[in-house]
Design an enzyme around this catalytic site. Structure first.
Site, PDB file in Angstrom:
ATOM      1  N   HIS A  92      -4.924  -5.984 -11.300  1.00  0.00           N
ATOM      2  CA  HIS A  92      -4.297  -6.896 -10.356  1.00  0.00           C
ATOM      3  C   HIS A  92      -3.870  -8.188 -11.033  1.00  0.00           C
ATOM      4  O   HIS A  92      -3.045  -8.926 -10.491  1.00  0.00           O
ATOM      5  CB  HIS A  92      -5.254  -7.190  -9.202  1.00  0.00           C
ATOM      6  N   GLU A 149       0.817  -1.214   0.000  1.00  0.00           N
ATOM      7  CA  GLU A 149       0.000   0.000   0.000  1.00  0.00           C
ATOM      8  C   GLU A 149       0.852   1.267   0.000  1.00  0.00           C
ATOM      9  O   GLU A 149       0.583   2.214  -0.741  1.00  0.00           O
ATOM     10  CB  GLU A 149      -0.949   0.007   1.205  1.00  0.00           C
TER      11      GLU A 149
END
Length: 537
Positions: A439, A352
Site C-alpha cells: 500500500h 476493491e
C-alpha cells in the site's frame, strides 16, 4: 498503530522481465492467432483526426460473455501452433486465459504456461498479433523453462498437504520444481487470510509467499440520494449490470449473508444506524464502477464476461477495512470504528472492484513492486470512478478514502499528488521500494498517474489544493485524466504480466501510449516525463 490499507485475491506469482520479441512464423500459425475474437469492425472515417482514429483503433472492443468465451476457446485451439511459433519447447504448453481484440484488428492473447503438465508460476505471457500478421510477445520471464526432474525430493508440510500443488517456480532466476500451498486463517485486524507459500521441492526452502486477500433511489451516507438498480420484489439486484447483488452479513464473517429485500424501492436514510444505508452506498459504487469500465474503457464487467461480482456489507463488528476476494468474486465492507463509518465510499468501491480487474488480466502478484502496482491500479481506477460519477456529494479528487475518515482526524488514507504526505508511502522509486508494504510501494505509480493527468506544481481542483513535486525538479505538463487512465488500462490488460515491476510498468505504458497516440506523440512524451519525474527511468 498503522491505519487499515484496503486489502483481492487471485494474483498469480511471478517476476516480470518484460520483453517484446518479434519472430517469423508460418502463415497457418499467424492465422490461428489472428482469428481469435473475430469481430467485424469498421475503421473511423470522415472528419475525425488521425489521432482520434488511432486512439479509436487501439481501443478494445466490447465483447459479450459469449464472444469472449468463443475467442478464448479459439485461441486455445491454436495454442500448440502459437507455442511453436514463439519458440517454446515441446514440453511446454500454453493455456489461453484472456483475449483482447482492438478495433483495428490487433489481438492480444494472454496465456498461462505449463511444463510437463505442471503450472509454471512466472511463465505467463501475452502474444500481440496485428491484423497484418506482425507479432510480438510480452513475457513474464525470459528464462528457459527446464528442470532436471519433476519428481519431488521433499513432500509438502503435512498440515498443508491437502492444499498443495506441484508447480515450476520461474519467477526468480533459474526455474525450480516447487510446492505451492495455501494457508487459511485470519489476519490481525479480522481480515480473512489466504496465504500462498512456494517452497522448493528439492530442499524444502521457502522461495516466496504472498497474501491473496487484498484490502482495500438510495439514501447513501457518502453520495447523497442516488438511483439504484433493483429488481421486482424490491431486492438489491441490478439486472442491467450483470446481476450484481448486495448482501447483508449482519456482523458475520463468512458465507453470503442475506440478500437485501424491502417493501418499497427506497433504501436507507443516509445514516449508518440504518443497515440499508451502507448497502445503498455499496450497490451504487458497484453500479458506477461497472458503468465506468463499460462506457470509458469498453469492458463488459470486471472479468470481461458480462457477469457481475457481488457485494457484502456489515462484515464483523467494527471492522475497519474492506477487501476483495477473487475466490468468491466479491467485495466485502466493514462498518468502521464504532460501526459508524462503513467503508463503502465511492472510491473504495471502485478500488476493491478494480482488484478483480487486475486479477483477471495481468494478475499482478501481491508482493514487492508488482504488489505496489496492483494497489496503485486500484487507487488509479477508484479515483477515476469517483471523477466519472460526477456526484455533487462526493466530488472527484486525488485523495484516497477521504470520506471514510479511517484515521479519525479527517485526513484521507492516501494522497496521489504527494504520496509521502500519509507518512508511509514513497513519492519516488528507489531500489528499496519493493520492501515496503504494497500500500506504500504504490506511491510512485500513484504519483505518476497524478503527474500524467494534471502535471506538476501547485493547483486547485474541485476545491482541493495540490502541489505535486518531481524527483528531478522537472516540470511535467499533464495530458488529462481520461487519456491517463486509458493508457494505464491498456498497459494493464495487454502489456503487463503477473510480476511486472516499475521498469516494466514504464515499458508497458509507453507501449500503450504508442498504440493509442503514436510513438512521437505528446502523450508518449508525457508518459516518459512523468516516469522520469518519479525516478523510473
Amino acid at each position: 498503530m498503522k491505519p487499515p490499507r484496503f486489502i483481492s485475491e487471485g494474483a498469480r506469482v511471478t517476476r516480470q522481465q518484460s520483453s517484446r520479441r518479434t519472430s517469423r512464423t508460418t502463415a497457418r500459425a499467424a492465422a490461428l492467432i489472428a482469428s481469435a475474437a473475430m469481430v467485424v469492425v469498421g475503421v473511423q472515417t470522415g472528419s475525425a483526426s488521425a489521432d482520434a482514429q488511432r486512439e479509436a483503433g487501439a481501443t478494445a472492443l466490447v465483447l459479450s460473455g459469449a464472444q469472449r468465451a468463443a475467442a478464448i476457446q479459439e485461441a486455445q485451439g491454436g495454442a500448440a501452433a502459437t507455442a511453436k511459433a514463439i519458440g517454446l519447447s515441446d514440453q511446454e504448453k500454453l493455456v489461453a486465459r484472456d483475449v483482447v481484440k482492438d478495433a483495428d484488428g490487433t489481438v492480444h492473447t494472454r496465456f498461462e504456461r505449463t511444463y510437463q503438465g505442471l503450472p509454471v508460476l512466472g511463465g505467463d505471457l501475452v502474444v500481440h498479433q496485428k491484423k497484418n500478421g506482425a507479432r510480438s510477445t510480452t513475457k513474464g520471464t525470459n528464462a528457459r523453462i527446464s528442470v532436471a526432474t519433476t519428481k519431488a525430493a521433499v513432500a509438502p508440510a503435512a498440515a498443508a498437504a491437502a492444499d498443495a500443488r506441484k508447480v515450476i517456480w520461474a519467477a526468480d532466476g533459474k526455474p525450480a520444481l516447487a510446492w505451492e500451498t495455501v494457508v487459511h486463517g485470519t489476519q490481525a485486524d479480522g481480515t480473512p487470510s489466504e496465504r500462498h507459500v512456494i517452497t522448493d521441492a528439492t530442499s524444502g526452502k521457502e522461495l516466496y509467499s504472498y497474501e491473496a486477500i487484498e484490502t482495500g433511489v438510495g439514501n447513501t451516507q457518502y453520495s447523497g440520494q442516488v438511483t439504484l438498480g433493483t429488481s421486482a420484489g424490491y431486492t438489491l439486484t441490478d439486472a442491467t449490470r450483470g446481476g450484481h447483488k448486495t448482501y447483508n452479513l449482519n456482523g458475520g464473517t463468512s458465507g453470503t449473508g442475506t440478500l437485501f429485500t424491502n417493501s418499497t424501492d427506497t433504501w436507507g436514510n443516509g445514516s449508518a444506524s440504518n443497515p440499508e444505508t451502507a448497502a445503498a452506498d455499496a450497490h451504487y459504487g458497484a453500479a458506477v464502477t461497472w458503468d465506468f469500465y463499460k462506457n470509458e474503457l469498453g469492458r463488459n464487467g470486471i472479468r470481461g464476461d458480462g457477469v457481475a461480482a457481488y457485494s457484502r456489507v456489515h462484515y464483523g463488528n467494527a471492522y475497519v477495512n474492506a477487501f476483495w476476494s477473487d475466490q468468491c468474486f466479491c467485495m466485502t465492507y466493514g462498518d468502521g470504528t464504532n460501526n459508524t463509518k462503513p467503508l463503502t465510499s465511492l472510491d473504495v468501491a471502485g478500488h476493491e472492484m478494480s482488484h478483480g480487474l487486475t486479477a483477471s488480466t495481468a494478475g499482478l502478484n501481491y508482493r514487492r513492486e508488482s504488489g505496489g502496482l496492483n494497489e496503485a491500479t486500484s487507487d488509479i481506477f477508484g479515483t477515476s470512478v469517483e471523477f466519472y460519477a460526477n456526484n455533487a456529494s462526493d466530488t472527484g479528487d486525488y485523495l484516497i478514502g477521504e470520506k471514510i475518515d479511517i484515521r479519525g482526524n479527517g485526513t484521507p488514507l492516501r494522497y496521489m499528488d504527494k504520496p509521502s504526505k500519509d507518512g508511509n508511502s514513497a513519492d519516488y522509486w528507489s531500489s528499496g521500494v519493493g520492501r515496503l508494504d504494497v500500500h506504500y510501494s504504490s506511491g510512485p505509480a500513484n504519483h505518476f498517474f497524478y503527474l500524467l493527468s494534471e502535471g506538476s506544481g501547485a493547483k486547485t481542483l474541485n476545491g482541493v489544493s495540490y502541489n505535486s513535486p518531481t524527483y528531478d525538479g522537472s516540470t511535467v505538463t499533464g495530458i488529462g485524466r481520461q487519456k491517463a487512465y486509458k493508457i494505464w488500462y491498456k498497459a494493464l490488460t495487454t502489456y503487463m504480466t503477473s510480476s511486472t515491476d516499475y521498469a516494466g510498468a514504464r515499458a508497458a505504458t509507453l507501449s500503450a501510449a504508442t498504440d493509442l497516440y503514436g510513438a512521437g506523440s505528446a502523450e508518449y512524451t508525457a508518459v516518459a516525463s512523468a516516469w522520469n519525474a518519479v525516478n523510473v527511468k
